[in-house]
Design a protein around this motif. Structure first.
Motif, short mmCIF file in Angstrom:
data_model
loop_
_atom_site.label_atom_id
_atom_site.label_comp_id
_atom_site.label_asym_id
_atom_site.label_seq_id
_atom_site.Cartn_x
_atom_site.Cartn_y
_atom_site.Cartn_z
N UNK A 52 29.92 42.96 33.70
CA UNK A 52 30.50 43.63 34.86
C UNK A 52 29.66 44.30 35.95
N UNK A 53 28.38 44.06 35.68
CA UNK A 53 28.06 44.97 36.85
C UNK A 53 27.45 43.58 37.43
N UNK A 54 26.87 42.94 36.88
CA UNK A 54 26.12 41.53 37.91
C UNK A 54 27.16 41.60 39.36
N UNK A 55 26.35 41.15 40.28
CA UNK A 55 25.76 41.22 41.40
C UNK A 55 26.94 39.95 41.79
N UNK A 56 27.16 39.25 41.21
CA UNK A 56 27.83 38.12 41.85
C UNK A 56 29.37 37.81 41.15
N UNK A 57 29.63 38.76 40.63
CA UNK A 57 30.78 39.06 39.99
C UNK A 57 31.57 40.54 41.14
N UNK A 58 30.90 41.56 40.51
CA UNK A 58 31.03 42.41 41.50
C UNK A 58 31.33 42.16 43.15
N UNK A 59 30.41 41.57 43.43
CA UNK A 59 30.30 41.04 44.75
C UNK A 59 31.71 39.63 45.17
N UNK A 85 38.50 37.02 46.94
CA UNK A 85 39.40 36.19 46.15
C UNK A 85 40.93 35.89 46.74
N UNK A 86 41.52 34.33 47.12
CA UNK A 86 42.75 34.57 47.72
C UNK A 86 44.05 35.53 46.60
N UNK A 87 44.79 35.31 47.16
CA UNK A 87 46.26 35.70 46.55
C UNK A 87 46.58 35.55 45.23
N UNK A 88 46.25 34.32 44.99
CA UNK A 88 46.59 34.08 43.97
C UNK A 88 45.06 33.77 42.69
N UNK A 89 44.73 34.25 42.75
CA UNK A 89 43.76 34.54 41.46
C UNK A 89 43.58 35.79 41.58
N UNK A 90 42.84 36.91 40.79
CA UNK A 90 42.41 38.04 40.52
C UNK A 90 41.06 37.99 40.36
N UNK A 91 40.96 38.96 40.53
CA UNK A 91 38.86 38.99 40.54
C UNK A 91 38.36 38.86 39.67
#
Length: 271
Positions: free
Chosen positions: A94-101, A106-112
């Protein structure tokens, strides 16, 4: 054995010290005998590759990996042998840089990715919450949890998972902190975590003051009621309408099928 609520990477140099009880994600990946663990579609032999892609710097790759990594261990609201190591891995990244960055890329149709991982953890925790145990005991007898080793293992892992989710309750992004709250609510049913109720109640009130998400509002209102808080003054017109709608659905269902909540399962619809 599975439990169903529906009745019946190369080592990253960025890994940070983990909270107590939560191993580093690479340790989980390397030390788990995935091929020996049952999933909805066989064994977890393919899970390491999919899980590794969840930490890709490319959000498109992460998005495509989500179903392959998470779908096989939560099919039809069931908990499988591979669910717990996957859940611990998800908590650990959950705190991995690739995920937090990627939160703002993200685009409007995709949630982070971060939000989707929190939502998955929360949904899985609800599939193993006290209400599910009570329902199963109404069907199979008290102590039946002893026969559901996978569910019991997930419930035992809740403190480790919560340690990662808790860190996101004050996140700058409202979607992240709200999803973290929804995930935390069923996790703190663990006896070692009930002391966090007061803190989560404060977060719940702040969510109700800001969010229009029906699912989130239902979850926090239900939690506040369960914790002994008066919620009528926190409801808006949409909440009142939803509560009345759920009551009508329950009454219609009870009239048609008998007292369907009599076995201890009382969660509000939608069905």
């Amino acid at each position: 054995m599975t439990h169903s609520r529906s009745r019946s990477h190369s080592r990253s140099q960025t890994e940070q010290p983990r909270p107590a009880g939560l191993p580093a994600f690479q340790t989980l990946l390397d030390s788990t005998n995935w091929a020996s663990l049952a999933t909805a579609c066989g064994t977890g032999e393919s899970l390491p590759a999919a899980l590794t892609l969840l930490t890709s710097p490319d959000p498109v790759i992460r998005e495509s990996a989500l179903q392959d990594a998470l779908g096989p261990v939560t099919h039809q609201n069931s908990i499988y042998e591979a669910t717990v190591p996957v859940a611990l891995f998800v908590a650990a990244i959950l705190d991995h840089p690739a995920i937090t960055a990627g939160d703002h890329c993200h685009d409007a149709t995709t949630r982070p990715t971060l939000v989707q991982l929190l939502d998955w953890l929360g949904g899985t925790a609800y599939d193993a919450n006290d209400e599910c145990v009570a329902f199963d005991e109404s069907l199979y007898g008290e102590g039946c949890l002893d026969e559901f080793a996978e569910m019991r293992a997930f419930r035992d892992a809740r403190p480790a998972i919560f340690s990662a989710v808790q860190a996101l309750l004050g996140h700058d992004d409202a979607d992240v902190r709200h999803s973290a709250l929804i995930a935390a609510i069923p996790l703190i049913e663990h006896p070692l975590l009930t002391r966090h109720q007061a803190d989560l109640a404060g977060h719940a009130r702040r969510l109700l003051a800001a969010s229009t998400d029906r699912h989130h509002r239902d979850r926090v209102l239900d939690a506040l009621k369960a914790w002994g808080h008066e919620t009528r003054g926190l409801e808006n017109t949409s909440d009142i309408a939803a509560r009345e709608h759920y009551a009508r659905l329950r009454a219609a269902r009870a009239s048609r099928d008998g007292d369907w909540t009599g076995g201890g399962y009382s969660e509000d619809p939608p069905f």
